[in-house]
Design a protein around this motif. Structure first.
Motif, PDB file in Angstrom:
ATOM      1  N   ALA A 169       0.859  -1.185   0.000  1.00 33.95           N
ATOM      2  CA  ALA A 169       0.000   0.000   0.000  1.00 33.95           C
ATOM      3  C   ALA A 169       0.898   1.238   0.000  1.00 33.95           C
ATOM      4  N   HIS A 170       0.296   2.385  -0.293  1.00 38.99           N
ATOM      5  CA  HIS A 170       1.033   3.653  -0.295  1.00 38.99           C
ATOM      6  C   HIS A 170       1.213   4.104   1.158  1.00 38.99           C
ATOM      7  N   PRO A 171       2.433   4.028   1.708  1.00 33.71           N
ATOM      8  CA  PRO A 171       2.628   4.266   3.138  1.00 33.71           C
ATOM      9  C   PRO A 171       2.170   5.630   3.622  1.00 33.71           C
ATOM     10  N   ASP A 172       2.345   6.678   2.802  1.00 34.35           N
ATOM     11  CA  ASP A 172       2.002   8.023   3.259  1.00 34.35           C
ATOM     12  C   ASP A 172       0.523   8.187   3.582  1.00 34.35           C
ATOM     13  N   THR A 173      -0.334   7.465   2.886  1.00 35.83           N
ATOM     14  CA  THR A 173      -1.770   7.587   3.155  1.00 35.83           C
ATOM     15  C   THR A 173      -2.317   6.370   3.898  1.00 35.83           C
ATOM     16  N   TRP A 174      -1.764   5.192   3.603  1.00 39.69           N
ATOM     17  CA  TRP A 174      -2.282   3.967   4.223  1.00 39.69           C
ATOM     18  C   TRP A 174      -1.967   3.890   5.710  1.00 39.69           C
ATOM     19  N   GLU A 175      -0.736   4.232   6.102  1.00 36.40           N
ATOM     20  CA  GLU A 175      -0.359   4.102   7.512  1.00 36.40           C
ATOM     21  C   GLU A 175      -1.299   4.880   8.439  1.00 36.40           C
ATOM     22  N   PRO A 176      -1.539   6.190   8.194  1.00 38.52           N
ATOM     23  CA  PRO A 176      -2.468   6.904   9.072  1.00 38.52           C
ATOM     24  C   PRO A 176      -3.888   6.322   9.024  1.00 38.52           C
ATOM     25  N   ALA A 177      -4.322   5.911   7.849  1.00 41.09           N
ATOM     26  CA  ALA A 177      -5.668   5.335   7.742  1.00 41.09           C
ATOM     27  C   ALA A 177      -5.767   4.028   8.518  1.00 41.09           C
ATOM     28  N   ALA A 178      -4.725   3.207   8.459  1.00 43.36           N
ATOM     29  CA  ALA A 178      -4.737   1.928   9.164  1.00 43.36           C
ATOM     30  C   ALA A 178      -4.697   2.133  10.675  1.00 43.36           C
ATOM     31  N   VAL A 179      -3.850   3.041  11.145  1.00 46.51           N
ATOM     32  CA  VAL A 179      -3.783   3.312  12.585  1.00 46.51           C
ATOM     33  C   VAL A 179      -5.121   3.859  13.069  1.00 46.51           C
ATOM     34  N   ALA A 180      -5.706   4.797  12.323  1.00 42.89           N
ATOM     35  CA  ALA A 180      -7.000   5.358  12.720  1.00 42.89           C
ATOM     36  C   ALA A 180      -8.091   4.283  12.736  1.00 42.89           C
ATOM     37  N   ALA A 181      -8.074   3.388  11.761  1.00 40.71           N
ATOM     38  CA  ALA A 181      -9.091   2.331  11.696  1.00 40.71           C
ATOM     39  C   ALA A 181      -8.987   1.375  12.872  1.00 40.71           C
ATOM     40  N   CYS A 182      -7.795   1.207  13.418  1.00 44.68           N
ATOM     41  CA  CYS A 182      -7.581   0.237  14.495  1.00 44.68           C
ATOM     42  C   CYS A 182      -7.597   0.857  15.882  1.00 44.68           C
ATOM     43  N   ALA A 183      -7.522   2.181  15.986  1.00 46.98           N
ATOM     44  CA  ALA A 183      -7.483   2.848  17.289  1.00 46.98           C
ATOM     45  C   ALA A 183      -8.864   2.789  17.939  1.00 46.98           C
ATOM     46  N   ARG A 198       1.748  11.050  12.705  1.00 47.02           N
ATOM     47  CA  ARG A 198       2.835  10.476  11.889  1.00 47.02           C
ATOM     48  C   ARG A 198       3.877  11.540  11.557  1.00 47.02           C
ATOM     49  N   GLY A 199       3.425  12.766  11.321  1.00 47.11           N
ATOM     50  CA  GLY A 199       4.347  13.844  10.988  1.00 47.11           C
ATOM     51  C   GLY A 199       5.014  14.488  12.186  1.00 47.11           C
ATOM     52  N   LEU A 200       4.550  14.179  13.394  1.00 46.59           N
ATOM     53  CA  LEU A 200       5.050  14.844  14.587  1.00 46.59           C
ATOM     54  C   LEU A 200       5.940  13.966  15.450  1.00 46.59           C
ATOM     55  N   VAL A 201       5.526  12.730  15.694  1.00 46.11           N
ATOM     56  CA  VAL A 201       6.270  11.889  16.640  1.00 46.11           C
ATOM     57  C   VAL A 201       7.543  11.342  16.002  1.00 46.11           C
ATOM     58  N   ALA A 202       8.443  10.883  16.845  1.00 47.00           N
ATOM     59  CA  ALA A 202       9.687  10.280  16.360  1.00 47.00           C
ATOM     60  C   ALA A 202       9.360   9.052  15.514  1.00 47.00           C
ATOM     61  N   GLU A 239       8.596   5.917  17.426  1.00 43.42           N
ATOM     62  CA  GLU A 239       7.279   5.906  18.086  1.00 43.42           C
ATOM     63  C   GLU A 239       6.188   5.558  17.071  1.00 43.42           C
ATOM     64  N   TRP A 240       6.253   6.172  15.882  1.00 42.93           N
ATOM     65  CA  TRP A 240       5.268   5.873  14.853  1.00 42.93           C
ATOM     66  C   TRP A 240       5.389   4.416  14.420  1.00 42.93           C
ATOM     67  N   ALA A 241       6.602   3.937  14.289  1.00 41.33           N
ATOM     68  CA  ALA A 241       6.815   2.549  13.872  1.00 41.33           C
ATOM     69  C   ALA A 241       6.179   1.580  14.861  1.00 41.33           C
ATOM     70  N   GLN A 242       6.195   1.905  16.150  1.00 39.08           N
ATOM     71  CA  GLN A 242       5.542   1.035  17.137  1.00 39.08           C
ATOM     72  C   GLN A 242       4.050   0.905  16.841  1.00 39.08           C
ATOM     73  N   LEU A 243       3.409   2.027  16.547  1.00 40.33           N
ATOM     74  CA  LEU A 243       1.972   2.006  16.248  1.00 40.33           C
ATOM     75  C   LEU A 243       1.694   1.260  14.940  1.00 40.33           C
ATOM     76  N   ARG A 244       2.420   1.633  13.890  1.00 42.24           N
ATOM     77  CA  ARG A 244       2.223   1.012  12.580  1.00 42.24           C
ATOM     78  C   ARG A 244       2.491  -0.486  12.640  1.00 42.24           C
ATOM     79  N   ASP A 245       3.586  -0.869  13.279  1.00 42.76           N
ATOM     80  CA  ASP A 245       3.940  -2.280  13.353  1.00 42.76           C
ATOM     81  C   ASP A 245       2.926  -3.078  14.166  1.00 42.76           C
ATOM     82  N   ALA A 246       2.375  -2.470  15.208  1.00 43.78           N
ATOM     83  CA  ALA A 246       1.336  -3.151  15.987  1.00 43.78           C
ATOM     84  C   ALA A 246       0.109  -3.410  15.116  1.00 43.78           C
ATOM     85  N   VAL A 247      -0.273  -2.426  14.319  1.00 50.15           N
ATOM     86  CA  VAL A 247      -1.425  -2.588  13.419  1.00 50.15           C
ATOM     87  C   VAL A 247      -1.164  -3.726  12.431  1.00 50.15           C
ATOM     88  N   ILE A 248       0.018  -3.757  11.864  1.00 53.22           N
ATOM     89  CA  ILE A 248       0.353  -4.820  10.911  1.00 53.22           C
ATOM     90  C   ILE A 248       0.371  -6.171  11.614  1.00 53.22           C
TER      91      ILE A 248
END
Length: 190
Positions: A101-115, A129-133, A136-145
């Motif tokens: 998937a396109h990471p720039d748009t998919w990652e925030p959509a996936a995290v939001a869908a799972c939160a 995604r644009g603010l945290v280290a 930190e973002w990788a922890q959220l994204r990787d958990a979703v995956i």
């Protein structure tokens, strides 16, 4: 074997919690303060570490506790997960690099869908995604995956292994197609 309707009615999608600290530098400062307390205790013997070192470390621990946000994430059903990926197709270059998937748009959509607690919008997730280290973002994204690619896997494999062990340890040899050791091609046939 069991009633599939009862299984489906009681099925719970996998979930995971991810803690994100608003000030990751606090953790570094706590580590240093904790090392100082441990070194002082080792050098002081029975006298222990000086109170001011202990108070400084404990104050940092409290500050960390106040600055941590725990995000509770939950997998989405497979059709929703696949649809989400389809809504964010990778570019040709990304596809060639192995992206699904396109990471720039998919990652925030996936995290939001799972939160699930707290909930968040796609826009909030994109801001995060644009603010945290990156870590930190990788922890959220990787958990979703992980929730969608391996959330129930280890438990299912464990149960299968336990069943294989009980079949193998019984007095009767397992029959073809049983839960005994799979064949070398992984089909389970002997």
């Amino acid at each position: 074997m069991g009633d599939i309707d009862a299984f489906l009615a009681g099925y719970k999608l996998p979930g995971e919690e991810v803690a994100v600290c608003r000030d990751p530098g606090l953790v570094d400062r706590f580590t240093v303060a904790d090392s100082r307390v441990n070194a002082a205790e080792a050098n002081a013997g029975l006298a222990g570490a000086p109170a001011d070192l202990i108070e400084a470390r404990d104050a940092l621990a409290a500050e960390i506790e106040d600055s941590v946000q725990v995000f509770r994430l939950q997998a989405t059903p497979l059709p929703d997960w696949l649809a989400l990926q389809g809504e964010h197709p990778p570019t040709e270059e990304e596809r060639a690099a192995g992206e699904f998937a396109h990471p720039d748009t998919w990652e925030p959509a996936a995290v939001a869908a799972c939160a699930v607690d707290p909930t968040m919008t796609v826009e909030q997730a994109a801001r995060m995604r644009g603010l945290v280290a990156a870590a930190e973002w990788a922890q959220l994204r990787d958990a979703v995956i992980r929730l969608h690619t391996g959330g129930a896997g280890p438990k299912s494999r464990l149960l299968s292994a336990l069943r294989r062990a009980s079949v193998v340890s019984s007095d009767t040899p397992p029959s073809t197609g049983s839960l005994a050791e799979p064949s070398s091609d992984g089909s389970g046939e002997q």
